[in-house]
Design an enzyme around this catalytic site. Structure first.
Site, PDB file in Angstrom:
ATOM      1  N   GLY A   1      -6.629 -16.851 -24.874  1.00 43.77           N
ATOM      2  CA  GLY A   1      -6.367 -17.663 -23.684  1.00 43.77           C
ATOM      3  C   GLY A   1      -7.610 -18.371 -23.180  1.00 43.77           C
ATOM      4  O   GLY A   1      -8.594 -18.508 -23.900  1.00 43.77           O
TER       5      GLY A   1
ATOM      6  N   HIS B   1      -9.240 -24.695 -29.100  1.00 44.96           N
ATOM      7  CA  HIS B   1      -7.952 -24.063 -29.395  1.00 44.96           C
ATOM      8  C   HIS B   1      -6.907 -25.128 -29.750  1.00 44.96           C
ATOM      9  O   HIS B   1      -6.110 -24.967 -30.666  1.00 44.96           O
ATOM     10  CB  HIS B   1      -7.443 -23.271 -28.181  1.00 44.96           C
ATOM     11  CG  HIS B   1      -8.327 -22.147 -27.756  1.00 44.96           C
ATOM     12  ND1 HIS B   1      -9.090 -22.190 -26.614  1.00 44.96           N
ATOM     13  CD2 HIS B   1      -8.574 -20.938 -28.312  1.00 44.96           C
ATOM     14  CE1 HIS B   1      -9.756 -21.057 -26.474  1.00 44.96           C
ATOM     15  NE2 HIS B   1      -9.471 -20.279 -27.494  1.00 44.96           N
TER      16      HIS B   1
ATOM     17  N   GLN C   1     -15.989 -14.067 -38.066  1.00 45.58           N
ATOM     18  CA  GLN C   1     -14.592 -13.645 -37.907  1.00 45.58           C
ATOM     19  C   GLN C   1     -13.721 -14.204 -39.041  1.00 45.58           C
ATOM     20  O   GLN C   1     -12.843 -13.515 -39.557  1.00 45.58           O
ATOM     21  CB  GLN C   1     -14.082 -14.116 -36.552  1.00 45.58           C
ATOM     22  CG  GLN C   1     -12.620 -13.843 -36.303  1.00 45.58           C
ATOM     23  CD  GLN C   1     -12.247 -14.085 -34.855  1.00 45.58           C
ATOM     24  OE1 GLN C   1     -12.417 -13.224 -34.012  1.00 45.58           O
ATOM     25  NE2 GLN C   1     -11.729 -15.255 -34.553  1.00 45.58           N
TER      26      GLN C   1
END
Ligand code: AMP
Length: 283
Positions: free
Chosen positions: A31, A37, A154
């Site tokens: 979020g 994003h 990641q």
């Protein structure tokens, strides 16, 4: 956009879609959404029939309780952005659907990729990440999942997870989206003051300079010069600056050491950890 809080209901909805031959693109997030994003969502929309986004602020990947407390959670604004971006499904999981019985105790083997760089600075961080991502993949069963180059380590860790457990799933890594001054967009940038945010352009500028210098000086020398420069800036703590083999995260000192080389940096500035990276050499 359809909103789901129940893992079971979403799972059955998506299984039905897949039975009809629909492809599913999945964008997991915590979020506090920004253009970084949204770039993942745009790519997912271009490559799939249906797009699922999730928002879950995963407590297990925060090793600093204050970082977790300060993490922004503007859910109304996020939902608005996702609707405008054309997301089909938003998953807001309950913690109990993610962390079910015994799940937390099981170590997911990551070949040591979780113990270096960010893993060294934030013990347990990547185990926290992969446990949630693995569970989300099991619930959603996407054809493709989208991650940002911004969190480079990641992406390597997730690829390792996927090779072991989800051989059919394609991981798509999307380029870093930056603010106009070059600062990599991040939900944590909101914690910087206006002046700190402007000043933070030094991170990307120093990476670009390092890349340029590496054409005529040894990589090791370039890393040392940049590390010295970053450490000399008022208010900056350099956590690490390393060149790594982009496929396995092994440290490299020389451009001939690997076919794919990424320089990763983390500095603390204005009380915020800021991550960035630049590709020095690509396949
Ligand atoms: P987060 O909400 O921080 O967990 O990020 C969700 C996804 O968005 C991760 O795959 C991030 O790497 C990606 N992401 C975050 N910031 C950026 C950015 N500036 N550019 C591209 N992708 C990003």
């Amino acid at each position: 956009m359809k909103l789901f809080k129940s893992a079971d209901l979403l799972h059955f909805e998506l299984i039905n879609l897949k039975k009809q031959g629909y492809s599913i693109g999945f964008v997991p997030t915590m979020g506090a959404l920004h253009h970084g994003h949204l770039s993942l969502i745009q790519r997912a929309k271009a490559e799939n029939v249906s797009v699922v986004a999730s928002i879950f602020v995963n407590p297990k990947q925060f090793n600093d309780i204050n970082d977790l407390k300060r993490y922004p959670k503007p859910i109304e604004k996020d939902m608005d952005m996702l609707i405008r971006a054309g997301v089909d499904y938003l998953f807001l999981p309950e913690e109990r659907d993610i962390y079910y019985q015994d799940y937390l105790d099981i170590e997911i083997p990551l070949g040591g990729l979780d113990l270096i760089l960010e893993g060294e600075q934030r013990p347990g961080h990547f185990q926290g990440v992969v446990k949630v991502v693995k569970r989300l993949f099991e619930i959603i069963k996407p054809n493709r999942a989208y991650f940002g180059q911004k969190d480079f380590q990641q992406t390597v860790v997730i690829n390792h997870l996927v090779n072991q457990f989800f051989p059919e799933l394609k991981i798509v890594v999307c380029p870093i989206i930056r603010e106009s001054n070059g600062l990599a967009m991040s939900s944590r940038n909101a914690q910087l003051s206006h002046i700190e945010r402007e000043k933070s352009s030094f991170i990307y500028k120093s990476l670009l300079k390092l890349k340029e210098r590496s054409n005529f000086k040894s990589l090791d020398e370039c890393l040392q010069t940049t590390a010295k420069y970053l450490s000399s800036i008022d208010g900056v703590t350099l956590e690490y600056l390393n060149a790594v083999n982009g496929d396995n995260l092994k440290l490299v000192n020389n451009l001939n050491d690997a076919d794919y080389i990424v320089v990763v940096v983390v500095v603390k500035f204005g009380g915020v950890r800021l991550l960035d990276n630049v590709i020095i050499k690509s396949h």
